[in-house]
Design a protein around this motif. Structure first.
Motif, short mmCIF file in Angstrom:
data_model
loop_
_atom_site.label_atom_id
_atom_site.label_comp_id
_atom_site.label_asym_id
_atom_site.label_seq_id
_atom_site.Cartn_x
_atom_site.Cartn_y
_atom_site.Cartn_z
N ALA A 1 -13.16 -12.12 -57.66
CA ALA A 1 -12.58 -13.01 -58.66
C ALA A 1 -11.32 -13.68 -58.14
O ALA A 1 -11.13 -14.89 -58.29
CB ALA A 1 -12.27 -12.21 -59.94
N LYS A 2 -10.46 -12.89 -57.51
CA LYS A 2 -9.20 -13.43 -56.99
C LYS A 2 -9.46 -14.51 -55.93
O LYS A 2 -8.86 -15.60 -55.96
CB LYS A 2 -8.37 -12.29 -56.38
CG LYS A 2 -7.09 -12.73 -55.70
CD LYS A 2 -6.10 -13.29 -56.69
CE LYS A 2 -4.77 -13.61 -56.01
NZ LYS A 2 -3.84 -14.22 -56.97
N LEU A 3 -10.36 -14.20 -55.00
CA LEU A 3 -10.63 -15.15 -53.91
C LEU A 3 -11.24 -16.44 -54.46
O LEU A 3 -10.85 -17.53 -54.05
CB LEU A 3 -11.57 -14.51 -52.89
CG LEU A 3 -10.97 -13.32 -52.12
CD1 LEU A 3 -12.00 -12.71 -51.18
CD2 LEU A 3 -9.74 -13.76 -51.33
N ARG A 4 -12.18 -16.31 -55.39
CA ARG A 4 -12.82 -17.51 -55.94
C ARG A 4 -11.83 -18.33 -56.76
O ARG A 4 -11.87 -19.57 -56.70
CB ARG A 4 -14.03 -17.09 -56.79
CG ARG A 4 -15.16 -16.58 -55.91
CD ARG A 4 -16.26 -15.92 -56.70
NE ARG A 4 -17.31 -15.43 -55.82
CZ ARG A 4 -18.18 -14.49 -56.16
NH1 ARG A 4 -18.15 -13.95 -57.35
NH2 ARG A 4 -19.09 -14.08 -55.29
N ASN B 1 -4.00 -0.72 -53.59
CA ASN B 1 -3.65 -0.73 -52.16
C ASN B 1 -4.72 -1.46 -51.35
O ASN B 1 -4.40 -2.28 -50.48
CB ASN B 1 -3.50 0.71 -51.64
CG ASN B 1 -2.23 1.37 -52.12
OD1 ASN B 1 -1.31 0.69 -52.55
ND2 ASN B 1 -2.18 2.69 -52.07
N ALA B 2 -5.97 -1.16 -51.63
CA ALA B 2 -7.07 -1.81 -50.91
C ALA B 2 -7.09 -3.30 -51.24
O ALA B 2 -7.24 -4.15 -50.34
CB ALA B 2 -8.40 -1.16 -51.28
N SER C 1 -4.22 -9.85 -48.66
CA SER C 1 -3.18 -10.23 -47.70
C SER C 1 -3.79 -10.73 -46.39
O SER C 1 -3.34 -11.72 -45.81
CB SER C 1 -2.28 -9.02 -47.47
OG SER C 1 -1.62 -9.12 -46.24
N HIS C 2 -4.82 -10.05 -45.93
CA HIS C 2 -5.48 -10.48 -44.68
C HIS C 2 -6.13 -11.85 -44.85
O HIS C 2 -6.08 -12.68 -43.95
CB HIS C 2 -6.52 -9.45 -44.24
CG HIS C 2 -5.95 -8.35 -43.41
ND1 HIS C 2 -5.10 -7.39 -43.92
CD2 HIS C 2 -6.08 -8.05 -42.11
CE1 HIS C 2 -4.74 -6.57 -42.97
NE2 HIS C 2 -5.32 -6.94 -41.85
N VAL C 3 -6.75 -12.08 -45.99
CA VAL C 3 -7.38 -13.38 -46.23
C VAL C 3 -6.31 -14.46 -46.27
O VAL C 3 -6.45 -15.52 -45.64
CB VAL C 3 -8.18 -13.37 -47.55
CG1 VAL C 3 -8.70 -14.77 -47.87
CG2 VAL C 3 -9.34 -12.38 -47.47
N ASN C 4 -5.22 -14.20 -46.97
CA ASN C 4 -4.16 -15.21 -47.09
C ASN C 4 -3.53 -15.55 -45.74
O ASN C 4 -3.11 -16.67 -45.51
CB ASN C 4 -3.08 -14.74 -48.07
CG ASN C 4 -3.58 -14.75 -49.50
OD1 ASN C 4 -4.55 -15.44 -49.82
ND2 ASN C 4 -2.93 -14.00 -50.37
N LYS C 5 -3.49 -14.55 -44.86
CA LYS C 5 -2.94 -14.79 -43.52
C LYS C 5 -3.99 -15.28 -42.54
O LYS C 5 -3.72 -15.41 -41.34
CB LYS C 5 -2.33 -13.49 -42.98
CG LYS C 5 -1.08 -13.04 -43.70
CD LYS C 5 -0.57 -11.76 -43.04
CE LYS C 5 0.35 -11.00 -43.96
NZ LYS C 5 0.49 -9.59 -43.59
#
Ligand code: ATP
Length: 87
Positions: free
Chosen positions: A62-65, A26-27, A33-37
């Motif tokens: 990891a996901k963001l990088r 959830n976190a 989601s906030h980063v993608n938007k």
């Protein structure tokens, strides 16, 4: 900045994204989601010792990088920084 884009991402951290528990997921979903938007926000992840905060941080980093974002891990404790890649 080039160095920040080339921070090593452990394959284990990428694989762990699929192993997050419900609360972690959830976190994770909320933050990604906030980063993608492109929404500017601050989040605080809190929990007792051993509940998986670092595990979650590493999955998010990891996901963001992997998506080409610059994600820097900063903490007030040198010990914690040393276990977060790119910290
Ligand atoms: N979803 C999960 N699936 C499998 N193992 C997990 C998961 N979440 C956490 N763990 C494991 O649980 C242990 C504790 O996790 P972690 O170190 O992330 O907790 P923490 O909340 O950051 O602890 P502390 O506050 O003491 O630093 C680690 O061995 C971690 O690999």
């Amino acid at each position: 900045m080039i160095e920040d884009l080339n921070i090593f991402t452990a394959i284990e951290d990428i694989n762990n994204i699929h192993c997050l528990n419900i609360e972690q997921k959830n976190a994770y979903d909320e933050i990604i989601s906030h980063v993608n938007k492109k929404q500017n926000d601050m989040f605080s992840i809190d929990g007792s010792g051993g509940t998986g905060k670092i595990y979650l941080y590493r999955a998010i980093l990891a996901k963001l990088r992997c998506n080409g974002h610059i994600a820097l891990a900063m903490t007030i404790s040198g010990v914690v920084t040393s276990i977060l890649l790119g910290g």
